[in-house]
Design a protein around this motif. Structure first.
Motif, mmCIF file in Angstrom:
data_model
loop_
_atom_site.group_PDB
_atom_site.id
_atom_site.type_symbol
_atom_site.label_atom_id
_atom_site.label_comp_id
_atom_site.label_asym_id
_atom_site.label_seq_id
_atom_site.Cartn_x
_atom_site.Cartn_y
_atom_site.Cartn_z
ATOM 1 N N UNK B 143 0.847 -1.232 -0.038
ATOM 2 C CA UNK B 143 -0.006 -0.093 -0.055
ATOM 3 C C UNK B 143 1.053 1.181 0.144
ATOM 4 N N UNK B 243 -8.881 -1.979 -2.440
ATOM 5 C CA UNK B 243 -8.485 -1.036 -1.395
ATOM 6 C C UNK B 243 -8.151 0.325 -2.144
ATOM 7 N N UNK C 192 -12.208 5.223 15.430
ATOM 8 C CA UNK C 192 -12.422 4.760 13.941
ATOM 9 C C UNK C 192 -13.132 3.519 14.211
ATOM 10 N N UNK E 295 -7.765 -0.882 11.006
ATOM 11 C CA UNK E 295 -7.340 0.382 11.422
ATOM 12 C C UNK E 295 -6.161 0.870 10.798
ATOM 13 N N UNK E 296 -5.550 -0.188 10.288
ATOM 14 C CA UNK E 296 -4.290 0.365 9.302
ATOM 15 C C UNK E 296 -4.883 0.920 7.982
ATOM 16 N N UNK E 297 -5.727 0.496 7.261
ATOM 17 C CA UNK E 297 -6.586 0.927 6.180
ATOM 18 C C UNK E 297 -7.048 2.531 6.489
ATOM 19 N N UNK E 298 -7.619 2.721 7.449
ATOM 20 C CA UNK E 298 -7.985 3.776 7.714
ATOM 21 C C UNK E 298 -6.725 4.825 7.944
#
Ligand SMILES: Nc1ncnc2c1ncn2[C@@H]1O[C@H](COP(=O)(O)OP(=O)(O)OP(=O)(O)O)[C@@H](O)[C@H]1O
Ligand SMILES: Nc1ncnc2c1ncn2[C@@H]1O[C@H](COP(=O)(O)OP(=O)(O)OP(=O)(O)O)[C@@H](O)[C@H]1O
Ligand SMILES: [Mg+2]
Ligand SMILES: [Mg+2]
Lengths: 334, 304, 551, 340, 340
Positions: B143, B243, C192, E295-298
């Motif tokens: 990513x 994603x 979150x 959490x990582x993606x956010x």
């Protein structure tokens, strides 16, 4: 050993075939022999002659497929082992017939300790408790001459040398006091000095326990030292069978004769050139209709290409599958 | 040993061997079917567009959201673009990504594996490097890489080539490690094999030693990695699309098409079916092909 | 239908925001999701209802010049709190809390995200316990910014006293569980992820809220959120459902819920670069030094580009209920909306072609692309990466190709595009492209600051670190004059006149081409009553009056 | 030749596998030196060290009077053609993915600049010499029998006309009926090309047949070295005696009359050899001194070397004869003097 | 074994520090800005202030060293002082997330339980399904079961979770009547407190779908490995020995073969654990499990560098840790492995 005693194991007309891609391998063809109580039967023959397959067929140890035991009877304890149910067969394996395999390095399970592997058949066949089995396992290790048996039971196979592993294998095979012990080249992978130790041990054990033994080897020297009677295999068949002394004195089959000549010795006179058997062993692609040795035979007759010779009795408990009569120096007349 | 008369005069060694490989390969039914299907897919996506010449980006607003019709055998999407044409365009990308990323990963993995296994001096260093890469969390790294280099690359190579290079590189350099490990292990074992020793006793130079003795003998694990690699690459690309970090939304790939269509799963189930089937069947066929190839490349199995 | 009753009678309310709030302190994060979730707890003096009208909230009434709440010279405003309002911990709300809020947000090093609401505020004083006086350093014709609307609510002085300036992040408990005056109190906050609220026992209105607890869930994607309300009924309310309109309509037909839209001032628009963005110009591109754009400064060209677009179709394909075709950059509130430009609502490719033909910009070399004084009319058309935008791009590209304008499409990751990093070439401010597309709006109901975006000196440039809101680089002294005039004009009617004039001026320059007036699309369960979705304030502004309908 | 052992937290060098330890011998031109011993005693390591396939820990190796013990591997390449090796396992020593042609041709590729056609002719010649059918040139090793495979290995070793060949158990993996074929071939080739062999084997009867002189190894050391006849007729070292008597005799009569020495116990690990004489743990004639002191390896009778305390006081009639011989004939010696 | 473990732990430290440095530098190079996700209505000056307040103005190396110090010193100390009262909490500010302005590690620890529960359970379920499939397919190689197993696992392998996840939701949540037993929630409720059987039932139900999706992938992969490993072992000599001892097939397969086959599979399983944390990102997203993957993606989307940095570092620690576990398990299962 009384000559006329009832055999403990009687094999008649055994046939085993492997199915492979694009065909079949006829590894064992119409093999018949018997084993008397207390007798040590040597089985010799070159690599691929079907020695191991024969023995494994007896106990149904070959993977099916590809193997397929096509016919014959194996009489043991009044039952035909090829026809009995799975439970009886399992009780026979390990319980009444012990088996020692060729390669001590890979025949033991590397992840279990030796004690457990010895105790396994004891608990299964003799219904022993854990404690009783442990005691017996220790006795067995001592029996096969491994010192410090108590300690060594907890060791894993990789902590043993090749010779000791082979002894462990023998201990496993002997665990349930079998009537018959089949040893498939148990010393081939070992050194001469260790081999001598194992041979000594075997003879000693056999004397003490009085069981019948089948000893497979391709080393004529081993056979000469240990066997009462010898069976010679070639191309999936038994080509000669005789009491040991008789066979070495008076070999009838050309293959046996050639074999005896090729082996150099450490004693006696030294030949300048070794005798050789020209050619290659046969490929057992189909049911043989001719003598499998004819291509390499120096006394082959026309008939050998047409017919597969049966085993002719030549007296003294000696028989050979050859149309050529070594005693007369000409074709056998039937 | 039968004496088949083999023409020894000038038979080309390489062709001879591949001929054998092919003969063996043919006997593996699954592999032949897999290969057949894979070739069919490759032809369909690369040659197909010449036959089915609708532009995959052509918008026909009146014909939006159609089911399969003669004019659009696979239906159309929400802008009225032809799904068949988009499937072919998407397949080109997905298969190219799969093949190239796999090739890159294999190249890196084999290179590192062979060097590490063969040259003892750099073994430690290379293996630590492999460990390091293994310990890097892949998806996050991927990513970050995509985030990082997407713009510079698409500005210098154009958006599509740029992102293609990026994704292929990203997948490639984050998935070579298992291959390297396997290959190294095999090379170490090979080095102990007597024929390598034999070659050394002849005085064979390291380069030739690797090319002639080592590489051909680590073919099977490499082949297996390869077939798995294609599949993983195709799937990773689609995960990136999901994603939002893969190819841009207007650029079809199978993964992208599948992702876009999942929203329409109830209204237009056929739209998820096409890319879903294409991915699964490709992966399946490649895997079967790999099985067969592994057997076929092994002269021992071949010889039986 | 169960409209009235005791507090907490309707059990649990399930809300899904597919982007989860990261904090409940709106001063630390200006994101919509944070502001709206905090609005259940924190309140301000006044709120804007679904028509954009200002309603007194914590204040007893809205101060105006007429009622004397706003000084004649427009430099101060005095608010009076309603009597008897209590914080959820039982202490009383006082003017000191309002003063503290101002101090908190303007403290050095706190990084307050809403500090612009306090722009021009010279001081906030507590005249007495219930009276707050805000003084401005210059006349403020629209004084309802500080402490008004969901983005600058009043926080409790007692709770945040230790959290001023650089200490702000250390008050995790306070930031994650602010004490408020609103209908709900925070029980548990998971950043979150999810928030649990329960009814505020000290809420000023009896019988409100109707729900005893609220589960405020985040995460996932818009389609899943919509599905959970409209198809599976697991949730009661879902926010920001930017998904394919046909899919949304299909989901709605399952009969469990209803899609609602609140329109604010968001407009999806095209900016036409008035400076030359030619890459050959290097660092000078898109700056005054690069000179004018070869053809996009020509209103004829802009008009042709605009008329070639079928806005209705863009709405139908990408926005559905969440969009309306528009020809104004300022389509709302209604008083400000001009009607002078509505011709563009219908697509007319023939006319667009005609315009270009008449101006003599023909395709001279037969490649299908017109030449403008020798320059081929090819544009680089960029936007952020987003499925709907890419669909729109594709459609517009096709329409433009029909009038002989070639477009190269490009999309840039949103975090880069909007990231404002001065070293990145791909920010929307740098505008290294001919045309770019995105949505902008303004908060609250007063467009003064927003319309000031297009002043000449607000053009982004290297000198200003590319800051500046005049993205398309529009510059007209007459416009600047209108901006100055607006700043001194009070009275809605008079202000509306000027604003409309500004809007039309921008439209006729064709440096900006509005496409879609976007609204917030949300969905609620059919059993939920009292919803009045507002795009001027938090969508959940009136959650205190929501209720569950009887069967 | 020692293989280092590393242990502990910081991979310290804590010991060595003394695979070959302080071994000295000469091989004369045209002769066959047999090297026998149990599995794992260091025969292969010794053979490989002689060819510098391993980098030796200490000692010197002279070929044709030229020292190669410390020459870097790179420079050894030019020496390779004179010394070649035939391996134990004919299956393992042939690359399964190369054709016979390619295998035999490989040394030619490396060391000669022959044309393709020349190489092919040479390969076919070699195949004739070792008795392989020319038709098989394009086949892969798996399609051959063990004996044939060993012939391929021999052909490869012969390709560069070497003077000296190390045969590392070339017959161990073969069937009895095939072993003789290979041994005869080796003898024929020796006669034809005047080759010198180091013939490693654990088959004492075969060594007796082929070797001129025989060295017996035990646990990394040579315990006895003697001319063939003398060794077999009258072994001096107790280990040699035990070894010879352990060989099964394929004649039942002889077998029963032989008096055998059956050793007890196992071979100790080369990483941890016993103190004193290596053989002391199994020796039937062990003495106290054997547990204390490592016996010296020395010439006890002309041409007969033994390392045993039993012969400690046999006076030596100087080993001068052998030494002088070594200087004027081609000699090869491997001396590894490191003893810890 | 102990020294081995210790050694591995020691070497892990430089690896981890290097990894953290790489990640930090990469993230620093990455474009994106924590204020990018804020509404456009927030003016640039305010954004600049926000950036300053986050400490973005500091040079990279300062931020890195600060991070490192916080990560390996202050934070552990903080947690230590939380759990045992008599240590004072360090004075330094804690590692703060840019998005939530809250301590990074608190958020991470808040997330861990649900990730562990769902992802962990899915892995366990996947493995538990995979093992019997692998065993049976190998034991009955080429049977219908085997072929079907191969086919299904390939499909499982090739279907991306975002597809299978949505499919499951449509089948089990949308199409299924809500009162049916087969109806399962599509949205994971992280606030559920398990204090009754009913709540437990709810928890189980809400885990069904994500666990199924994740387990499908695990099953597909592990069953392949298991099958291959079983096939390798089924032909070993010791299996024949076990049969010759008269053991029943179940003992032969489940006791003798299985344990040996598990040796490589255990490694694969252990090494797969960290990968699934990363790989579960998509599934977490679909079912709104909001674990560390989400959490990582956010955080990536919000350019929350401290959070991304810490999470990736934690992943790296996990990978290194499970690598170690795998090696140790290997040693436990396989007595042949000695680590010294
Ligand atoms: N699984 C199998 N598939 C096909 N052929 C087989 C298989 N197992 C054995 N054979 C064939 O059966 C024949 C007899 O093999 P067997 O193992 O009995 O020989 P052997 O006399 O024991 O030889 P050795 O002395 O090498 O052990 C050989 O030709 C062999 O190739
Ligand atoms: N690379 C190595 N590292 C460590 N020890 C080794 C290595 N190679 C060989 N050894 C050890 O050196 C000793 C001698 O091995 P070598 O192979 O020379 O024996 P050998 O006499 O040829 O036995 P065999 O008859 O089985 O071939 C053995 O104990 C072996 O374990
Ligand atoms: Mg056998
Ligand atoms: Mg050896």
């Amino acid at each position: 050993m009384p000559d006329g005693a009832q055999p403990v194991l009687d094999v008649r007309g055994l046939k085993t075939v492997f199915k492979i891609r694009g065909g079949e391998v006829h590894a064992v063809n119409d093999v018949s022999f018997d084993l008397k109580p207390g007798e040590l039967l040597g089985v010799v023959g070159e690599s691929g002659s079907g020695k191991s397959v024969t023995m494994m067929s007896l106990l149904g140890l070959l993977p099916t497929p590809p193997a397929d035991v096509r016919g014959g009877t194996v009489m043991f304890d009044g039952q035909d082992l090829l026809k009995v149910d799975a439970e009886t067969l399992r009780a026979t394996r390990g319980g009444k017939i012990g088996f020692v395999f060729q390669d001590p390095m890979t025949s033991l399970n590397p992840v279990y300790n030796v004690g457990m592997q010895i105790m396994e058949p004891l608990r299964k066949h003799m219904g022993m408790s854990k404690r009783a089995a442990a005691v017996r396992a220790k006795e067995l290790l001592e029996l096969v001459g491994i010192p410090d048996a108590d300690q060594r039971l907890k060791d894993y196979p990789h902590q043993f040398s090749g010779g000791m592993r082979q002894r462990v294998m023998i201990a496993i095979a002997l665990a349930c006091d079998p009537k018959v012990l089949i040893a498939d080249e148990p010393t081939t992978a070992l050194d001469v000095t260790i081999q001598a130790q194992i041979l000594e041990l075997m003879k000693d054990l056999q004397d003490r326990l009085g069981m019948a033994v089948i000893w497979i080897t391709h080393d004529l020297g081993v056979v000469a030292g240990i066997a009462d009677r010898v069976v010679v295999m070639y191309g999936g068949q038994i080509v000669e069978q005789a009491p040991t002394r008789e066979l070495f004195k008076n070999p009838q089959h050309p293959y046996t004769r050639a074999l005896l000549k090729t082996v150099p010795r450490v004693t006696g006179t030294r030949d300048d050139r070794l005798e050789i058997i020209e050619g290659q062993p046969p490929i057992l692609g189909a049911q043989p209709t001719a003598c499998p040795f004819r291509d390499r035979c120096d006394v082959a007759l026309d008939r050998c290409a047409r017919e597969n010779p049966p085993r002719y009795d030549v007296g003294n408990g000696h028989d050979a599958a050859c149309f050529f009569d070594a005693r007369t120096g000409g074709p056998r007349d039937v | 040993m039968t004496d088949q008369s083999i023409d020894t005069r000038d038979s080309d060694v390489a062709r001879n061997q591949w001929w054998d490989v092919w003969d063996q390969f043919k006997t593996h039914k699954g592999a032949v079917m897999g290969a057949g299907f894979f070739i069919f897919i490759v032809l369909a996506v690369y040659v197909g567009p010449y036959i089915w010449s609708i532009d995959p980006t052509y918008i026909d607003v009146r014909a939006r959201n159609q089911g399969p019709t003669w004019a659009h055998p696979f239906g159309t999407d929400q802008l009225g673009r032809d799904m068949l044409a988009r499937m072919m365009a998407g397949g080109q990308t997905s298969i190219s990504v799969g093949l190239t990323a796999m090739a890159l990963a294999l190249f890196l993995g084999t290179l590192v594996g062979v060097l590490a296994g063969y040259f003892k001096r750099i073994d430690g260093l290379l293996m630590r490097l492999t460990d390091l890469f293994l310990a890097l969390p892949l998806l996050p790294l991927l990513l970050v890489m995509v985030m990082l280099f997407r713009q510079p690359l698409s500005s210098s190579f154009g958006p599509e080539t740029g992102i293609f290079i990026l994704i292929v590189t990203a997948i490639g350099i984050t998935s070579w490690m298992p291959t390297a490990r396997i290959v190294r292990g095999d090379v170490l074992a090979l080095k102990e094999r007597e024929f390598v020793l034999a070659a050394r006793s002849i005085g064979t130079r390291p380069g030739r030693m690797i090319l002639r003795h080592v590489l051909p003998n680590v073919m099977s694990p490499i082949m297996v990695s390869a077939t798995l690699g294609i599949a993983t690459a195709i799937i990773t690309e689609s995960a990136l699309s999901f994603l939002g970090l893969g190819f841009p939304p207007d650029f079809p790939t199978w993964g992208r098409l599948l992702f876009d269509a999942t929203d329409f799963m109830q209204q237009h189930p056929e739209r998820v079916m096409w890319p879903g089937l294409a991915i699964s069947l490709t992966v399946l066929s490649v895997n079967y092909m790999g099985d067969g190839l592994r057997d076929a490349l092994d002269p021992r199995i071949r010889g039986l | 239908d169960g409209h009235e009753g005791e507090r907490g009678r309707d059990g649990q309310l399930n809300i899904i925001y597919w982007q989860a709030p990261s904090t409940l302190n709106p001063y630390l994060s200006g994101g919509t999701k944070e502001v709206e979730s905090a609005s259940l707890v924190l309140e301000s003096l006044g709120r804007f209802d679904n028509t954009g009208a200002l309603q007194p909230w914590l204040a007893a009434e809205i101060p105006t010049v007429e009622n004397g709440g706003v000084s004649e010279d427009l430099t101060s405003i005095t608010w009076t709190l309603k009597e008897g309002i209590m914080w959820s911990d039982g202490s009383a709300l006082t003017a000191a809390d309002a003063v503290f809020t101002w101090e908190y947000c303007t403290a050095e090093g706190g990084g307050c995200a809403q500090v612009s609401y306090f722009d021009g505020v010279e001081s906030v004083e507590a005249v007495d316990d219930l009276t707050i006086k805000i003084t401005f350093d210059a006349p403020k014709p629209f004084p309802y910014t500080a402490l008004v609307g969901s983005e600058s609510p009043i926080i409790q002085a007692a709770q945040f006293a230790e959290c001023m300036g650089a200490a702000a992040p250390t008050c995790v408990d306070a930031n994650f569980g602010p004490i408020g005056t609103g209908p709900f109190v925070v029980d548990d906050f998971k950043a979150n992820d999810v928030i649990q609220f329960s009814a505020n026992e000290n809420f000023r209105t009896a019988g409100q809220p109707a729900f005893s607890t609220v589960l405020f869930k985040g995460g996932g994607d818009a389609a899943a959120a919509a599905r959970s309300v409209l198809e599976t009924g697991e949730f009661d309310y879902a926010w920001n459902l930017q998904i394919d309109p046909t899919v949304l309509a299909d989901m709605e037909s399952a009969g469990l819920g209803t899609v609602v839209t609140g329109f604010g001032t968001s407009v999806e628009r095209l900016h036409l670069n008035q400076f030359n963005p030619d890459a050959a110009l290097g660092d000078d591109r898109s700056t005054a030094a690069a000179g004018a754009h070869p053809f996009l400064t020509d209103p004829i060209v802009g008009e042709a580009l605009s008329r070639a677009i079928d806005r209705e179709l863009l709405v139908e394909i990408g926005y559905g209920a969440g969009g309306k075709a528009t020809c104004n950059v300022l389509p709302a509130p209604a008083v400000y909306a001009s009607t002078a430009n509505d011709a563009c609502l219908t697509q007319d490719i023939a006319l667009a072609n005609q315009l270009l033909d008449d101006a003599g910009h023909m395709d001279t070399d037969g490649d299908g692309i017109r030449e403008y004084n020798g320059t081929p009319m090819n544009v680089l058309y960029q936007t952020s990466t987003n499925a709907v935008r890419q669909d729109s791009q594709a459609l517009i590209k096709q329409w433009w190709s029909e009038i002989g304008v070639g477009a190269e499409l490009r999309n840039i990751d949103a975090s880069v595009f909007f990231g404002g990093d001065p070293s990145s070439p791909d920010t929307f401010q740098k505008f290294y492209a001919d045309i770019e597309m995105y949505t902008n709006n303004f908060a609250g109901v007063d467009p003064e600051a927003y319309m000031a975006n297009w002043k000449c000196d607000d053009i982004p440039s290297p000198e200003s670190q590319w800051q500046g809101a005049n993205i398309q680089r529009f510059c007209d002294p007459a416009y600047d004059a209108l901006v100055d005039q607006l700043a001194t004009t009070a009275g809605i009617e008079a202000r509306a006149e000027i604003v409309k004039q500004q809007n039309d001026m921008l439209m006729q320059s064709y440096s900006i081409i509005p496409l879609v007036h976007r609204g917030g699309v949300s969905a609620h369960a059919n059993t939920l009553g009292g919803i009045e979705i507002s795009d001027w304030d938090s969508e959940l502004w009136n959650i205190a009056t929501w209720y569950r309908m009887g069967e | 030749m020692h293989f280092p052992i590393h242990t502990g937290l910081f991979r310290r060098h804590t010991g060595d596998v003394k695979a070959v330890d302080g071994v000295s011998f000469d091989i004369f031109e045209g002769e066959t030196l047999g090297l026998v011993g149990e599995s794992g005693c260091g025969k292969s390591t010794c053979g490989r060290a002689v060819l510098r396939l391993y980098d030796i820990t200490d000692g010197s190796i002279l070929i044709d009077g030229e020292e190669i013990g410390d020459v870097p591997q790179k420079d050894l390449r030019t020496k390779r053609p004179t010394m070649q090796m035939v391996f134990q396992d004919p299956q393992a020593s042939l690359n399964p993915r190369m054709t016979v042609q390619a295998i035999i041709q490989e040394p030619l590729d490396e060391h000669t600049s022959m044309s393709k056609a020349e190489k092919r002719d040479k390969v076919l010649d070699l195949m004739d010499q070792v008795g392989l059918n020319r038709k098989f040139a394009q086949r892969y090793p798996h399609a051959f029998s063990g004996g044939q495979r060993q012939r391929i290995g021999i052909a490869r070793a012969l390709a560069l006309n070497p003077k000296f060949i190390v045969c590392d158990e070339p017959i161990a993996a073969l069937d009895v009926s095939i072993q003789a074929q290979v041994v005869n071939l080796l003898e024929d080739l020796q006669k034809e090309f005047g080759l010198t062999y180091l013939f490693i084997s654990h088959d004492l009867s075969m060594v007796r047949h082929i070797a001129t002189r025989v060295a017996v190894m035990y646990l990394g050391k040579i315990v006895e070295l003697a001319p063939r006849e003398a060794l077999y007729a009258d072994p001096l070292h107790p280990y040699t005696k035990a070894l010879l008597s352990a060989v099964p005799e394929p004649d039942p009569d002889l077998h029963d009359t032989m008096d055998r020495t059956i050793l007890t116990g196992d071979v100790p690990s080369p990483s941890n050899p016993p103190k004193g004489c290596n053989f002391c743990t199994r020796c039937p004639a062990v003495m106290d001194i054997c547990h204390q002191q490592d016996p010296e390896y020395r010439e006890v009778l002309p041409g007969r070397f033994v390392a045993c305390h039993h012969y400690a006081n046999v006076t030596t009639e100087a080993a001068s004869a052998a030494a002088s011989e070594a200087s004027d004939t081609q000699s090869l010696s491997n001396t590894n003097t490191k003893t810890n | 074994m102990l020294t081995y473990t210790f050694r591995r732990l020691l070497t892990a430290i430089p690896t981890l520090i290097l990894i953290s440095l790489i990640i930090f530098l990469l993230l620093d190079l990455a474009p994106g800005d924590p204020t990018a996700s804020l509404p456009l209505t927030i003016p640039p000056e305010v954004r600049e202030q926000i950036r300053q307040s986050l400490g973005m103005g500091e040079p990279v190396h300062i931020r890195y060293l600060l991070w490192l110090k916080q990560m390996i010193w202050s934070e552990p100390l903080f947690y230590l002082s939380e759990s045992i009262g008599w240590i004072d909490a360090p004075d330094e500010a804690r590692l703060i997330s840019w998005q939530t302005r809250a301590p990074v590690l608190d958020t991470v620890f808040e997330r861990l339980p649900q990730t562990l529960m769902v992802v962990g359970l899915a892995y366990v379920v996947g493995v538990l399904i995979a093992l019997p499939i692998g065993i049976i397919s190998a034991y009955k190689q080429y049977s219908v079961f085997d072929q079907a197993g191969t086919f299904v696992s390939m499909i499982g392998f090739s279907i991306p979770p975002f597809f299978s996840g949505v499919l499951m939701i449509i089948l089990f949540t949308v199409m299924m009547p809500k009162d049916s037993f087969w109806w399962f929630p599509s949205i994971y409720d992280t606030t559920l407190v398990i204090d009754s059987w009913e709540a437990f039932g709810k928890q189980v139900r809400q885990m069904v779908l994500p666990v199924m999706v994740l387990a499908l992938q695990t099953t597909a992969q592990i069953s392949r490995f298991m099958r291959a490993s079983m096939l390798d072992n089924l032909n070993q000599d010791y299996v024949r020995t076990a049969r010759a001892k008269g053991m029943t097939e179940s003992v032969v397969v489940l006791k003798h073969v299985l344990r040996n086959s598990m040796i490589p599979v255990v490694t694969v399983i252990a090494l797969g654990i960290p990968a699934i944390f990363g790989g579960a990102i998509i599934t977490e997203q679909i079912f709104k499990v909001n674990g560390i993957g989400q959490l990582l993606i956010v955080s990536i989307q919000g350019s929350d560098v401290p959070m991304v940095q810490t999470l990736t570092f934690i992943f790296a620690v996990l990978i290194v840790f499970f690598n170690l576990i795998a090696d140790i398990l290997y040693g436990i299962l396989d007595p042949r492995i000695r680590y010294d």
